[in-house]
Motif scaffolding. Structure first.
Motif, PDB file in Angstrom:
ATOM      1  N   UNK A 271       2.126   1.721  -3.597  1.00 20.46           N
ATOM      2  CA  UNK A 271       1.853   0.281  -4.402  1.00 20.46           C
ATOM      3  C   UNK A 271       2.095  -0.081  -5.502  1.00 20.46           C
ATOM      4  N   UNK A 272       2.505   1.234  -6.579  1.00 18.40           N
ATOM      5  CA  UNK A 272       3.146   0.842  -7.758  1.00 18.40           C
ATOM      6  C   UNK A 272       4.503   0.356  -7.445  1.00 18.40           C
ATOM      7  N   UNK A 273       5.453   0.320  -6.490  1.00 16.26           N
ATOM      8  CA  UNK A 273       6.628  -0.213  -5.926  1.00 16.26           C
ATOM      9  C   UNK A 273       6.709  -1.600  -5.762  1.00 16.26           C
ATOM     10  N   UNK A 274       5.850  -1.537  -5.161  1.00 11.09           N
ATOM     11  CA  UNK A 274       5.078  -3.154  -4.745  1.00 11.09           C
ATOM     12  C   UNK A 274       4.753  -3.918  -6.146  1.00 11.09           C
ATOM     13  N   UNK A 275       4.176  -3.414  -7.132  1.00 12.64           N
ATOM     14  CA  UNK A 275       3.571  -4.091  -8.390  1.00 12.64           C
ATOM     15  C   UNK A 275       4.707  -3.724  -9.162  1.00 12.64           C
ATOM     16  N   UNK A 276       5.859  -2.674  -8.645  1.00 16.37           N
ATOM     17  CA  UNK A 276       6.434  -2.990 -10.621  1.00 16.37           C
ATOM     18  C   UNK A 276       7.895  -3.172  -9.981  1.00 16.37           C
ATOM     19  N   UNK A 277       8.160  -2.892  -8.593  1.00 16.10           N
ATOM     20  CA  UNK A 277       9.782  -3.293  -8.000  1.00 16.10           C
ATOM     21  C   UNK A 277       9.560  -4.728  -7.038  1.00 16.10           C
ATOM     22  N   UNK A 278       9.011  -4.738  -6.097  1.00 15.29           N
ATOM     23  CA  UNK A 278       9.295  -5.546  -5.235  1.00 15.29           C
ATOM     24  C   UNK A 278       8.875  -7.336  -5.823  1.00 15.29           C
TER      25      UNK A 278
END
Length: 102
Positions: A86-93
């Motif tokens: 979720x963090x990756x989706x929110x912060x990177x993707x």
């Protein structure tokens, strides 16, 4: 288990993100079921353990508690993988694909 909220980017990525999150949730559920099965089988076997068994019952129980702790640690790692996704989706993707928002 409810699907956690995450930023929607575009239908293709959203579908894949949703599937990855669901896969983690399914794995978590299967692990819980398996660990419960192990607990039941252990308890049945422990009750049948002959008194003359070469290993002290207290030692067996101590080892079983350590075994169960590993189960809990593993489940926490799965939760952390979900949070990291979720963090990756929110912060990177979201940042790198904001132009693809539909």
């Amino acid at each position: 288990m409810a699907l956690p909220n995450f930023n929607k980017i575009n239908p293709i990525l959203d579908k894949e993100h949703t599937q990855m999150i669901r896969d983690i949730q399914v794995l978590y559920t299967h692990c819980i079921q398996h660990f419960q099965t192990e607990e039941k089988i252990f308890q049945i076997g422990f009750k049948k353990l002959p008194k003359e068994h070469s290993v002290n019952k207290k030692d067996i129980l101590k080892e079983w508690e350590e075994h169960k702790k590993e189960h809990n640690d593993f489940l926490e790692k799965l939760k952390e993988i979900g949070r990291a996704l979720i963090k990756h989706i929110e912060e990177k993707d979201t940042v790198h694909f904001h132009w693809a928002v539909q």
